[in-house]
Design a protein around this motif. Structure first.
Motif, PDB file in Angstrom:
ATOM      1  N   LEU A 189     -43.800  16.714  39.720  1.00 53.67           N
ATOM      2  CA  LEU A 189     -42.811  15.709  39.319  1.00 53.67           C
ATOM      3  C   LEU A 189     -42.224  15.970  37.927  1.00 53.67           C
ATOM      4  N   PRO A 190     -43.029  16.342  36.910  1.00 55.00           N
ATOM      5  CA  PRO A 190     -42.411  16.624  35.600  1.00 55.00           C
ATOM      6  C   PRO A 190     -41.352  17.713  35.667  1.00 55.00           C
ATOM      7  N   GLY A 191     -41.587  18.749  36.477  1.00 55.12           N
ATOM      8  CA  GLY A 191     -40.602  19.816  36.603  1.00 55.12           C
ATOM      9  C   GLY A 191     -39.320  19.352  37.270  1.00 55.12           C
ATOM     10  N   VAL A 192     -39.462  18.488  38.266  1.00 57.13           N
ATOM     11  CA  VAL A 192     -38.277  17.951  38.946  1.00 57.13           C
ATOM     12  C   VAL A 192     -37.474  17.074  37.995  1.00 57.13           C
ATOM     13  N   LEU A 193     -38.176  16.201  37.249  1.00 59.47           N
ATOM     14  CA  LEU A 193     -37.476  15.302  36.330  1.00 59.47           C
ATOM     15  C   LEU A 193     -36.872  16.047  35.150  1.00 59.47           C
ATOM     16  N   ALA A 194     -37.471  17.193  34.774  1.00 58.01           N
ATOM     17  CA  ALA A 194     -36.950  17.953  33.639  1.00 58.01           C
ATOM     18  C   ALA A 194     -35.538  18.462  33.889  1.00 58.01           C
ATOM     19  N   ARG A 195     -35.136  18.547  35.150  1.00 57.59           N
ATOM     20  CA  ARG A 195     -33.763  18.953  35.459  1.00 57.59           C
ATOM     21  C   ARG A 195     -32.766  17.829  35.220  1.00 57.59           C
ATOM     22  N   LEU A 196     -33.292  16.607  35.078  1.00 48.90           N
ATOM     23  CA  LEU A 196     -32.417  15.447  34.932  1.00 48.90           C
ATOM     24  C   LEU A 196     -32.466  14.827  33.550  1.00 48.90           C
ATOM     25  N   ILE A 197     -33.623  14.897  32.897  1.00 48.21           N
ATOM     26  CA  ILE A 197     -33.790  14.265  31.590  1.00 48.21           C
ATOM     27  C   ILE A 197     -34.460  15.249  30.636  1.00 48.21           C
ATOM     28  N   ASP A 198     -34.695  14.800  29.406  1.00 48.92           N
ATOM     29  CA  ASP A 198     -35.341  15.633  28.402  1.00 48.92           C
ATOM     30  C   ASP A 198     -36.730  16.081  28.871  1.00 48.92           C
ATOM     31  N   PRO A 199     -37.061  17.376  28.727  1.00 47.13           N
ATOM     32  CA  PRO A 199     -38.346  17.879  29.246  1.00 47.13           C
ATOM     33  C   PRO A 199     -39.569  17.164  28.694  1.00 47.13           C
ATOM     34  N   SER A 200     -39.562  16.806  27.401  1.00 49.73           N
ATOM     35  CA  SER A 200     -40.727  16.124  26.835  1.00 49.73           C
ATOM     36  C   SER A 200     -40.916  14.747  27.464  1.00 49.73           C
ATOM     37  N   ALA A 201     -39.803  14.041  27.682  1.00 53.54           N
ATOM     38  CA  ALA A 201     -39.896  12.736  28.345  1.00 53.54           C
ATOM     39  C   ALA A 201     -40.238  12.899  29.819  1.00 53.54           C
ATOM     40  N   ALA A 202     -39.755  13.971  30.445  1.00 55.99           N
ATOM     41  CA  ALA A 202     -40.022  14.203  31.862  1.00 55.99           C
ATOM     42  C   ALA A 202     -41.502  14.382  32.127  1.00 55.99           C
ATOM     43  N   ASN A 203     -42.214  15.038  31.215  1.00 57.06           N
ATOM     44  CA  ASN A 203     -43.653  15.249  31.399  1.00 57.06           C
ATOM     45  C   ASN A 203     -44.407  13.929  31.407  1.00 57.06           C
ATOM     46  N   THR A 204     -44.073  13.043  30.453  1.00 58.09           N
ATOM     47  CA  THR A 204     -44.742  11.738  30.375  1.00 58.09           C
ATOM     48  C   THR A 204     -44.389  10.866  31.570  1.00 58.09           C
ATOM     49  N   ILE A 205     -43.109  10.787  31.879  1.00 56.60           N
ATOM     50  CA  ILE A 205     -42.655   9.929  32.979  1.00 56.60           C
ATOM     51  C   ILE A 205     -43.152  10.454  34.316  1.00 56.60           C
ATOM     52  N   GLY A 206     -43.125  11.773  34.495  1.00 55.07           N
ATOM     53  CA  GLY A 206     -43.582  12.349  35.757  1.00 55.07           C
ATOM     54  C   GLY A 206     -45.050  12.082  36.016  1.00 55.07           C
ATOM     55  N   SER A 207     -45.877  12.210  34.976  1.00 56.58           N
ATOM     56  CA  SER A 207     -47.307  11.928  35.138  1.00 56.58           C
ATOM     57  C   SER A 207     -47.541  10.455  35.462  1.00 56.58           C
ATOM     58  N   ALA A 208     -46.768   9.572  34.820  1.00 56.09           N
ATOM     59  CA  ALA A 208     -46.916   8.140  35.080  1.00 56.09           C
ATOM     60  C   ALA A 208     -46.513   7.802  36.512  1.00 56.09           C
ATOM     61  N   ILE A 209     -45.408   8.389  36.974  1.00 55.53           N
ATOM     62  CA  ILE A 209     -44.962   8.128  38.347  1.00 55.53           C
ATOM     63  C   ILE A 209     -45.983   8.654  39.347  1.00 55.53           C
ATOM     64  N   ALA A 210     -46.567   9.814  39.063  1.00 56.85           N
ATOM     65  CA  ALA A 210     -47.578  10.374  39.958  1.00 56.85           C
ATOM     66  C   ALA A 210     -48.778   9.446  40.089  1.00 56.85           C
ATOM     67  N   SER A 211     -49.172   8.819  38.982  1.00 57.09           N
ATOM     68  CA  SER A 211     -50.287   7.865  39.036  1.00 57.09           C
ATOM     69  C   SER A 211     -49.912   6.633  39.855  1.00 57.09           C
ATOM     70  N   VAL A 212     -48.666   6.198  39.726  1.00 53.14           N
ATOM     71  CA  VAL A 212     -48.206   5.027  40.480  1.00 53.14           C
ATOM     72  C   VAL A 212     -48.119   5.333  41.972  1.00 53.14           C
TER      73      VAL A 212
END
Length: 305
Positions: free
Chosen positions: A258-281
């Motif tokens: 998920l962080p890699g997918v989101l990194a194509r849309l938003i800032d990579p540093s934010a994508a890592n945090t958001i992607g991990s949170a979404i994966a937990s959800v």
């Protein structure tokens, strides 16, 4: 290669969750008990393994100690505390077993201190193996997958092919009738609780070789174990295995990709945090989806409390 590696990681994580959830679902299904102290028994197994392995230099003795210590702690807890809760409502069970979490945590901190302990892998399980395709994968993680599968098969044989398993299934269906037929329900409950505690202790010892052994390590895993048995169906060992694998795969693959997918849309540093949170959800989204389709869980019986 990355997909295969992360799939194996998810499988290994799921097998560890299964060891935790299998004992919990047996206790919940057979005894009707909500045991929040199951995570504390996971911690007991981890600390027993670390202490004995550190004192003797043998990981295998530590692993045996984790089984023995967790089973003994489970049997003592069942005899002294849990046995008085069977006729009480679930709120009393939750409060009493939550108190046991505090007792075990403070007792462990008093014995071992607040600093984490670390386990060293034996030479037999160290290093990596080359899988088809050239993937290098840690031997110990493969051993965990194999051990989890072997324990799952052993539990299947225990539940379906042995006299104890027959009594466990009968006690789950109608404990009053089983008692009337002359089965010692009190002894059966102690055996089931000790078995569940031993599985939790073994899981704690094995995970302690990958992470650190520390006070409070069982509480986060306990939450996931409850998610697993809700998905799989309360009282079903098969459901615990399937639910654990689903949760392990969802969490591991989500955090990996998920962080890699989101990194194509938003800032990579934010994508890592958001992607991990979404994966937990996603784990809880999976649970909600299963409950919408099958309120009793994948392998639970309809109408089971």
């Amino acid at each position: 290669m990355l997909l295969i590696e992360q799939a194996l990681n998810g499988l290994q994580y799921g097998m560890m969750l299964f060891l935790m959830a299998a004992g919990l679902t047996l206790v919940f299904g057979v005894m009707g008990l909500i045991n929040l102290a199951h995570g504390a028994l996971y911690m007991v197994g981890a600390f027993a393994c670390a202490a004995v392995a550190g004192a003797t230099g043998s990981f295998w003795l530590g692993l045996a100690a984790s089984l023995a210590a967790a089973a003994a702690a489970g049997a003592v807890v069942e005899l002294l505390v849990i046995r008085r809760l069977y006729a009480r409502d679930h709120l009393d069970q939750v409060l009493a077993t939550f108190a046991l979490i505090l007792v075990f945590s403070e007792g462990t901190r008093w014995l071992f201190g607040s600093f984490p302990l670390y386990l060293t892998l034996p030479p037999l399980l160290s290093g990596a193996v080359t899988l088809p395709g050239g993937l290098q994968y840690p031997l110990f993680r493969l051993a965990l997958i194999g051990l989890g599968a072997a324990i799952a098969f052993g539990l299947y044989l225990l539940i379906t092919r042995t006299r104890l398993g027959t009594r466990i299934r009968a006690g789950e269906a109608d404990r009053e009738m089983v008692a009337a037929l002359g089965v010692d329900i009190a002894r059966l409950y102690t055996a089931v609780f000790a078995l569940g505690a031993a599985l939790a202790g073994l899981a704690g010892a094995l995970v302690g070789t990958i992470q650190s052994v520390q006070v409070g390590m069982g509480e986060p895993v306990l939450i996931l174990a409850f998610v697993v048995i809700v998905i799989g169906g309360i009282g079903s060992v098969k459901g615990a295995l399937v639910g654990a694998l689903l949760v392990g795969m969802t969490d591991t693959l989500g955090k990996a990709f998920l962080p890699g997918v989101l990194a194509r849309l938003i800032d990579p540093s934010a994508a890592n945090t958001i992607g991990s949170a979404i994966a937990s959800v996603l784990i809880y989204v999976l649970m909600a989806g299963v409950l919408i389709v099958r309120p009793q869980g994948l392998y639970g019986e309809r109408g089971m409390a």
